[in-house]
Scaffold this motif. Structure first.
Motif, PDB file in Angstrom:
ATOM      1  N   SER A  32       0.846  -1.183   0.000  1.00 40.25           N
ATOM      2  CA  SER A  32       0.000   0.000   0.000  1.00 40.25           C
ATOM      3  C   SER A  32       0.888   1.242   0.000  1.00 40.25           C
ATOM      4  CB  SER A  32      -0.903   0.016   1.236  1.00 40.25           C
ATOM      5  OG  SER A  32      -1.737  -1.125   1.259  1.00 40.25           O
ATOM      6  N   PRO A  33       0.447   2.318  -0.648  1.00 43.28           N
ATOM      7  CA  PRO A  33       1.278   3.527  -0.683  1.00 43.28           C
ATOM      8  C   PRO A  33       1.587   4.080   0.702  1.00 43.28           C
ATOM      9  CG  PRO A  33      -0.483   3.648  -2.315  1.00 43.28           C
ATOM     10  CD  PRO A  33      -0.764   2.449  -1.459  1.00 43.28           C
ATOM     11  N   ARG A  52       5.614   3.475   4.013  1.00 46.98           N
ATOM     12  CA  ARG A  52       5.509   4.358   2.852  1.00 46.98           C
ATOM     13  C   ARG A  52       6.200   3.687   1.679  1.00 46.98           C
ATOM     14  NH1 ARG A  52       4.363   9.804   4.310  1.00 46.98           N
ATOM     15  NH2 ARG A  52       4.546  10.192   6.556  1.00 46.98           N
ATOM     16  N   GLU A  53       5.426   3.415   0.648  1.00 41.25           N
ATOM     17  CA  GLU A  53       6.006   2.814  -0.561  1.00 41.25           C
ATOM     18  C   GLU A  53       6.851   1.585  -0.223  1.00 41.25           C
ATOM     19  OE1 GLU A  53       5.010   3.784  -3.382  1.00 41.25           O
ATOM     20  OE2 GLU A  53       4.036   5.667  -2.792  1.00 41.25           O
ATOM     21  N   ARG A  73      13.906  -1.061   4.907  1.00 40.73           N
ATOM     22  CA  ARG A  73      13.115  -2.030   4.155  1.00 40.73           C
ATOM     23  C   ARG A  73      13.534  -3.433   4.586  1.00 40.73           C
ATOM     24  NH1 ARG A  73      10.468  -1.054  -0.674  1.00 40.73           N
ATOM     25  NH2 ARG A  73      11.658   0.882  -0.892  1.00 40.73           N
ATOM     26  N   VAL A  74      12.558  -4.256   4.903  1.00 42.52           N
ATOM     27  CA  VAL A  74      12.838  -5.615   5.355  1.00 42.52           C
ATOM     28  C   VAL A  74      13.407  -6.448   4.214  1.00 42.52           C
ATOM     29  CG1 VAL A  74      11.713  -7.783   5.997  1.00 42.52           C
ATOM     30  CG2 VAL A  74      11.231  -5.715   7.280  1.00 42.52           C
ATOM     31  N   ALA A  75      14.421  -7.248   4.548  1.00 48.89           N
ATOM     32  CA  ALA A  75      15.005  -8.182   3.590  1.00 48.89           C
ATOM     33  C   ALA A  75      15.181  -9.529   4.281  1.00 48.89           C
ATOM     34  CB  ALA A  75      16.352  -7.668   3.091  1.00 48.89           C
ATOM     35  N   ARG A  76      15.012 -10.593   3.545  1.00 49.62           N
ATOM     36  CA  ARG A  76      15.172 -11.931   4.119  1.00 49.62           C
ATOM     37  C   ARG A  76      16.648 -12.201   4.395  1.00 49.62           C
ATOM     38  NH1 ARG A  76      11.687 -15.844   4.501  1.00 49.62           N
ATOM     39  NH2 ARG A  76      10.277 -14.804   3.031  1.00 49.62           N
TER      40      ARG A  76
END
Length: 210
Positions: A32-33, A52-53, A73-76
């Motif tokens: 979602s934006p 956000r984005e 930003r989440v990363a595995r």
């Protein structure tokens, strides 16, 4: 604008209530934006946490204006333990400073994040508890006690966990950046990949049990 790396000057605590309930939590919502996640009062600073984005952000509120101070930003995770124990990481950018994170074993059945920031600042972020972790702690390298602690409510995999909202607590010498880091990571469930092995098994977080 307040310097995110300046000491807050007084100890305190604040409620961190996720506006996106667990019932409706789904990483797909990050597409979602915009999704408002929480407002946290850190001394005289009001923080707004939001997706956000597809990124988690923290902004300082000034009246009707928002000034973003952090983004991640989440990363595995890609370490060898990921074969059995899936986990997530969230590197951050606070101001223009990158915050690097790397998971490592803390003891045989628990994990921690090694955190590296600007000007050679380093920390460890880990869950507190030998069998069931009820909070996370951010500790500066060389310190014995955490600079920021984040109570988990409800405690993952504990049916009769203590009631009450989650709270974040900081020392007087903590910086706004140090409060922001664990709040962002906890809201995006990064701590679940660091829980003690017993707690993870109770949550069915072993890849082979999915």
């Amino acid at each position: 604008m307040r310097d995110a790396w300046a000491p807050l000057g007084s100890a305190g605590s604040a409620v961190v209530e996720d506006l996106l309930t667990r019932r409706y939590y789904d990483p797909a919502h990050a597409r979602s934006p915009y999704l408002h996640r929480a407002d946290v009062q850190v001394g005289d600073v009001t923080l707004r946490l939001a997706w956000r984005e597809r990124a988690m952000t923290a902004a300082v509120l000034h009246g009707s204006e928002q000034h973003e101070i952090a983004r991640g930003r989440v990363a595995r995770g890609t370490g060898p333990q990921n074969l059995l124990w899936e986990y997530l990481l969230m590197p951050l950018e606070i101001g223009s400073a990158p915050i690097h994170v790397e998971r490592r074993p803390q003891v045989p059945d628990r994990w921690a994040l090694d955190v590296t920031g600007p000007d050679d600042r380093t920390w460890t972020w880990h869950p507190a508890g030998r069998v069931f972790a009820h909070r996370t702690e951010l500790t500066r390298t060389g310190d014995r006690h955490p600079v920021v602690a984040h109570q988990l409510r409800p405690v993952p995999a504990v049916p009769r966990a203590p009631a009450g909202p989650p709270t974040v607590t900081w020392r007087a010498d903590a910086t706004l950046a140090e409060v922001v880091m664990p709040v962002m990571w906890t809201l995006d469930r990064v701590h679940l990949g660091l829980l003690p092995k017993t707690q993870r098994v109770a949550r069915f977080d072993v890849a082979g049990l999915h």
